[in-house]
Scaffold this motif. Structure first.
Motif, PDB file in Angstrom:
ATOM      1  N   MET A 258     103.181   5.660  94.227  1.00 26.56           N
ATOM      2  CA  MET A 258     103.757   6.277  93.036  1.00 26.56           C
ATOM      3  C   MET A 258     104.964   7.147  93.403  1.00 26.56           C
ATOM      4  O   MET A 258     105.996   7.144  92.723  1.00 26.56           O
ATOM      5  N   LEU A 259     104.801   7.892  94.512  1.00 30.34           N
ATOM      6  CA  LEU A 259     105.885   8.761  94.975  1.00 30.34           C
ATOM      7  C   LEU A 259     107.125   7.945  95.322  1.00 30.34           C
ATOM      8  O   LEU A 259     108.241   8.240  94.888  1.00 30.34           O
ATOM      9  N   LEU A 260     106.879   6.909  96.112  1.00 33.78           N
ATOM     10  CA  LEU A 260     107.996   6.060  96.550  1.00 33.78           C
ATOM     11  C   LEU A 260     108.722   5.443  95.355  1.00 33.78           C
ATOM     12  O   LEU A 260     109.939   5.385  95.309  1.00 33.78           O
ATOM     13  N   ASP A 261     107.855   4.983  94.413  1.00 35.93           N
ATOM     14  CA  ASP A 261     108.472   4.322  93.245  1.00 35.93           C
ATOM     15  C   ASP A 261     109.257   5.299  92.385  1.00 35.93           C
ATOM     16  O   ASP A 261     110.185   4.914  91.669  1.00 35.93           O
ATOM     17  N   ALA A 262     108.844   6.574  92.471  1.00 36.76           N
ATOM     18  CA  ALA A 262     109.526   7.573  91.647  1.00 36.76           C
ATOM     19  C   ALA A 262     110.886   7.955  92.230  1.00 36.76           C
ATOM     20  O   ALA A 262     111.758   8.456  91.521  1.00 36.76           O
ATOM     21  N   ILE A 263     111.083   7.718  93.533  1.00 34.55           N
ATOM     22  CA  ILE A 263     112.359   8.093  94.162  1.00 34.55           C
ATOM     23  C   ILE A 263     113.478   7.201  93.630  1.00 34.55           C
ATOM     24  O   ILE A 263     113.354   5.982  93.645  1.00 34.55           O
ATOM     25  N   PRO A 264     114.548   7.810  93.158  1.00 33.78           N
ATOM     26  CA  PRO A 264     115.634   7.000  92.592  1.00 33.78           C
ATOM     27  C   PRO A 264     116.540   6.367  93.654  1.00 33.78           C
ATOM     28  O   PRO A 264     117.686   6.089  93.407  1.00 33.78           O
ATOM     29  N   SER A 265     115.996   6.194  94.861  1.00 29.99           N
ATOM     30  CA  SER A 265     116.728   5.521  95.933  1.00 29.99           C
ATOM     31  C   SER A 265     115.877   4.365  96.424  1.00 29.99           C
ATOM     32  O   SER A 265     114.682   4.312  96.155  1.00 29.99           O
ATOM     33  N   SER A 266     116.517   3.461  97.135  1.00 28.81           N
ATOM     34  CA  SER A 266     115.753   2.337  97.696  1.00 28.81           C
ATOM     35  C   SER A 266     115.148   2.770  99.037  1.00 28.81           C
ATOM     36  O   SER A 266     115.869   3.327  99.880  1.00 28.81           O
ATOM     37  N   VAL A 267     113.864   2.536  99.166  1.00 25.02           N
ATOM     38  CA  VAL A 267     113.191   2.914 100.418  1.00 25.02           C
ATOM     39  C   VAL A 267     112.482   1.692 101.002  1.00 25.02           C
ATOM     40  O   VAL A 267     111.759   1.002 100.306  1.00 25.02           O
ATOM     41  N   LEU A 268     112.733   1.468 102.301  1.00 26.16           N
ATOM     42  CA  LEU A 268     112.074   0.366 103.019  1.00 26.16           C
ATOM     43  C   LEU A 268     111.459   0.936 104.291  1.00 26.16           C
ATOM     44  O   LEU A 268     112.105   1.762 104.947  1.00 26.16           O
ATOM     45  N   MET A 269     110.214   0.535 104.631  1.00 31.00           N
ATOM     46  CA  MET A 269     109.651   0.885 105.933  1.00 31.00           C
ATOM     47  C   MET A 269     109.683  -0.388 106.764  1.00 31.00           C
ATOM     48  O   MET A 269     109.286  -1.445 106.301  1.00 31.00           O
ATOM     49  N   VAL A 270     110.173  -0.224 107.990  1.00 29.55           N
ATOM     50  CA  VAL A 270     110.322  -1.402 108.838  1.00 29.55           C
ATOM     51  C   VAL A 270     109.643  -1.132 110.174  1.00 29.55           C
ATOM     52  O   VAL A 270     109.743  -0.006 110.702  1.00 29.55           O
ATOM     53  N   ASP A 271     108.910  -2.127 110.696  1.00 32.95           N
ATOM     54  CA  ASP A 271     108.266  -1.909 112.007  1.00 32.95           C
ATOM     55  C   ASP A 271     109.177  -2.358 113.138  1.00 32.95           C
ATOM     56  O   ASP A 271     110.325  -2.766 112.904  1.00 32.95           O
ATOM     57  N   GLU A 272     108.645  -2.254 114.363  1.00 36.78           N
ATOM     58  CA  GLU A 272     109.477  -2.529 115.532  1.00 36.78           C
ATOM     59  C   GLU A 272     109.988  -3.968 115.588  1.00 36.78           C
ATOM     60  O   GLU A 272     111.001  -4.263 116.198  1.00 36.78           O
ATOM     61  N   LYS A 273     109.236  -4.877 114.924  1.00 36.14           N
ATOM     62  CA  LYS A 273     109.671  -6.286 114.912  1.00 36.14           C
ATOM     63  C   LYS A 273     110.670  -6.543 113.785  1.00 36.14           C
ATOM     64  O   LYS A 273     111.028  -7.676 113.499  1.00 36.14           O
ATOM     65  N   LEU A 274     111.063  -5.456 113.129  1.00 35.89           N
ATOM     66  CA  LEU A 274     111.994  -5.506 111.998  1.00 35.89           C
ATOM     67  C   LEU A 274     111.421  -6.286 110.813  1.00 35.89           C
ATOM     68  O   LEU A 274     112.121  -7.006 110.108  1.00 35.89           O
TER      69      LEU A 274
END
Lengths: 143, 486
Positions: free
Chosen positions: B20-36
């Motif tokens: 919910m928090l992430l979706d509320a942020i008016p910016s694009s957020v991506l989490m990426v692991d070491e394998k991209l």
């Protein structure tokens, strides 16, 4: 009543009648020059230095001819001529003498057609040109 | 159904909260692991990239971003660097175009997260970029307005030190913007004006009004200077505090040249009006000379008459010559422009001589009662003559049937008032305040330029005087010229 028929020309012939000639110019030197030319022909001259003076002299004396400056301090030369043509019964020959007009000036031509002047002499003129307006041929003048 | 164990329930609760928090942020957020590979994604990213969770979660970055973006930004390499160094990369620019939507501009940051992941934070700055570009465009436009102006435009700080100096200033002064930057403006002003200019800047600090003046600006070539008409205006910030001064200057040389040309051409118009009177007046002496010269060649004249003829020729040539000399004087006089001591009575007498011929031709009587022999003013006699010539000719034109032109003086302690009255048509009430306007004329087309009185006005102004008109329509007009006495 019918007027008595006049001679072929309504103007006096200056030579025939030994009447004086009126010179109207506010410039005394101009009167001096014109007088001298005319007097050299044995004719008598009277001068007037303003329009009023000229009108007075015209109504109180008889003249065979008038040499009239176009621009006088109190009125136009043509105005003097116009008054003369009304006031004077026996109309003298009027010659307009002017440095202000030129020979084919519409004003001058109109005045001639109207009959208030009979000739025009542009300043400066030669003495012969002036004598010619007297009705003399220059040959006679020389004699 | 078996209820969820409390631990799992808590975990789900946090996950939910986290989503919910992430979706509320008016910016694009991506989490990426070491394998991209994408580990997590928020709604904003999916919306902007026109993707869904299914084709994004668990996918490598190379599938999620278009190849061209990956190549241009080198984002994969940057992420690897962050994994290696553990240091974030802040605010890089990226232009992203998802299929079917207009181009967007992002600032992205790559932030390391302790659990061997990084967070890719993308902020959409398309609107800000557009606005700042707009601002830059306006700024560029304003700058080019200032640069393109043919007037000097400069700005100073509150103490009068030059901050900007436009091309016209460079061109007119010969000093480059670089040379003058930071220097006190008064350093470039005429030596006698420095104190006055410093005072103007002082006044600007507490003033809301602009200040107009004229003085010389020094130019790069030694001891050179040019006369400039200046306007100083205080520059205010949003709170109404003076933060500097804007100075605009116009080269007067050009204007003076035009004024001179205008006055000269108007003079020729006046000469045209006088031509009739002149013709009459010159041909009279010519006629006398001509006749006298012809008498001289006659045979039997007396010595006395011979002398008389010579005398007549002499005096009449002088008469004609005097008329021509007056005309020349009038035609040429405006070339000198230095203010000197001028006798107004003399100027008026000379001018009357010039128009006397025309007045005589029109049967106008000129009255000039003089109580004083001399009235001294500071001025340019040729220009003052032009003023009275214009006023007289107007009066003469208003009296085609003749009349009276009277000139009266009244001197007061510090000034002289000249009243020129005619007995002509007069000026219609509605036109009284227009007669000093350029090109206002009551003459028929082709007979007047309508510049006469406007030029009189500018000349009298230059002499620190005033010119006014009074009239009763049908009963003549009076022009009143007031000049300071010397």
């Amino acid at each position: 009543m019918v007027k008595a028929p006049r001679s072929s020309s309504p103007y006096r012939s200056c030579k025939a009648m030994n009447l004086p000639i009126l010179i109207v110019d506010d410039e005394p030197d101009m009167c001096w020059a014109i007088s001298h030319i005319i007097e050299s022909q044995g004719l008598h001259v009277i001068t007037a230095y303003s329009g009023e003076d000229a009108c007075f002299k015209l109504t109180h004396g008889e003249f065979s001819m008038v040499f009239l400056d176009a621009k006088l301090p109190d009125m136009d030369g043509l105005e003097v001529a116009r008054r003369a043509s009304v006031l004077v019964q026996e109309k003298p020959r009027v010659v307009l003498v002017s440095g202000y007009h030129y020979y084919d000036d519409p004003v001058v031509r109109h005045a001639m057609v109207e009959g208030i002047i009979c000739d025009f002499l542009a300043k400066p003129f030669t003495n012969k040109q002036l004598l010619r307006t007297l009705g003399y041929s220059t040959d006679i003048a020389k004699a | 159904m078996i209820p969820d164990n409390p631990f799992k329930k808590t975990k789900n609760h946090f996950e939910l909260l986290y989503d919910m928090l992430l979706d509320a942020i008016p910016s694009s957020v991506l989490m990426v692991d070491e394998k991209l590979h994408v580990v997590s994604v928020n709604r904003n990213f999916l919306l902007k990239s026109q993707r869904n969770k299914a084709n994004t979660l668990g996918r490598p970055l190379s599938e999620v971003f278009p190849t061209i973006i990956l190549e241009n930004t080198g984002i994969e390499e940057r992420i690897r660097n962050v994994f290696r160094s553990g240091l974030p990369i802040n605010a890089q620019k990226m232009t992203y175009r998802a299929p079917g939507v207009p181009i967007r501009i992002y600032y992205y940051s790559i932030l390391p997260i302790p659990i061997n992941q990084i967070m890719l934070l993308m902020e959409d700055v398309t609107e800000q970029v557009r606005l700042s570009e707009e601002v830059r465009r306006v700024e560029r436009h304003l700058a080019s307005v200032v640069e393109s102006a043919s007037d000097i435009v400069l700005s100073t700080d509150i103490e009068g030190r030059i901050l900007t100096w436009n091309s016209a200033a460079e061109k007119l002064s010969g000093l480059s913007s670089h040379e003058v930057h930071g220097q006190y403006f008064y350093e470039f002003c005429d030596i006698n004006q420095k104190q006055a200019v410093r005072f103007i800047f002082k006044r600007m600090k507490n003033s809301n009004e602009s200040h107009t003046t004229e003085f010389h600006l020094l130019t790069a070539n030694n001891c050179g200077s040019i006369l400039i008409s200046w306007v100083f205006s205080p520059m205010k910030d949003d709170y109404g505090q003076t933060v500097g001064t804007v100075v605009v200057g116009r080269d007067l040389a050009e204007r003076r040249k035009l004024e001179l040309q205008l006055r000269q051409s108007q003079k020729l118009t006046a000469l045209g009006v006088m031509a009739g009177g002149i013709a009459h007046e010159i041909r009279n002496p010519l006629a006398v000379c001509s006749s006298a010269a012809q008498f001289l060649v006659e045979n039997n004249i007396t010595a006395e008459f011979h002398r008389e003829c010579s005398r007549k020729i002499q005096t009449n040539i002088q008469k004609a010559s005097a008329i021509i000399e007056n005309l020349l004087r009038f035609a040429r006089s405006s070339l000198d422009t230095e203010m000197v001591e001028v006798d107004l009575v003399h100027v008026l007498k000379e001018t009357i001589e010039l128009i006397a011929n025309q007045a005589k031709v029109q049967k106008i009587q000129i009255l000039l009662p003089l109580q004083k022999e001399h009235i001294l003013v500071s001025g340019v006699s040729g220009l003052l003559q032009q003023v009275f010539m214009n006023v007289f000719l107007n009066a003469i034109n208003a009296m085609p049937e003749g009349g009276q032109l009277s000139i009266a003086f009244h001197t007061f302690e510090d000034r002289v008032v000249v009243r020129v009255s005619d007995t002509g048509f007069g000026i219609p009430p509605g036109e009284l305040d227009k007669i000093f306007d350029p090109f206002h004329t009551s003459s028929p087309v082709g007979q007047g330029t309508g510049l006469g009185l406007s030029i009189c006005y500018s000349i009298i102004q230059q002499h620190l005087g005033s010119i006014q008109a009074e009239s009763r329509y049908g009963e003549g007009a009076t022009i009143i010229v007031t000049l300071p006495l010397l």
